[in-house]
Design a protein around this motif. Structure first.
Motif: not given
Length: 71
Positions: A49-71
């Motif tokens: 469960e912890r790995v799943t939570d961390l994976s979701e956090q990494v995915q979310s951060l990755s999406e945020q970074l992608r959006r920042l670089y697209e600006r």
């Protein structure tokens, strides 16, 4: 009862005691294994469960970074 019969009976009784002792030891070891197995299963579920939570956090951060670089 002859001496040989007495010796055989004594040997048989000793074997029976040894068998009972080994059986008790095996049952104790098996019970401990089952307890440890249950603990490991619960710990693995928590870790999974912890790995799943961390994976979701990494995915979310990755999406945020992608959006920042697209600006």
């Amino acid at each position: 009862m002859t001496e040989l019969e007495k010796q055989l009976l004594s040997a048989l009784e000793q074997l029976q005691q040894d068998y009972s002792q080994r059986l008790d030891e095996w049952e104790s070891a098996f019970a401990e294994w089952r307890r440890m197995s249950g603990l490991m299963q619960r710990e693995n579920a928590v870790l999974s469960e912890r790995v799943t939570d961390l994976s979701e956090q990494v995915q979310s951060l990755s999406e945020q970074l992608r959006r920042l670089y697209e600006r």
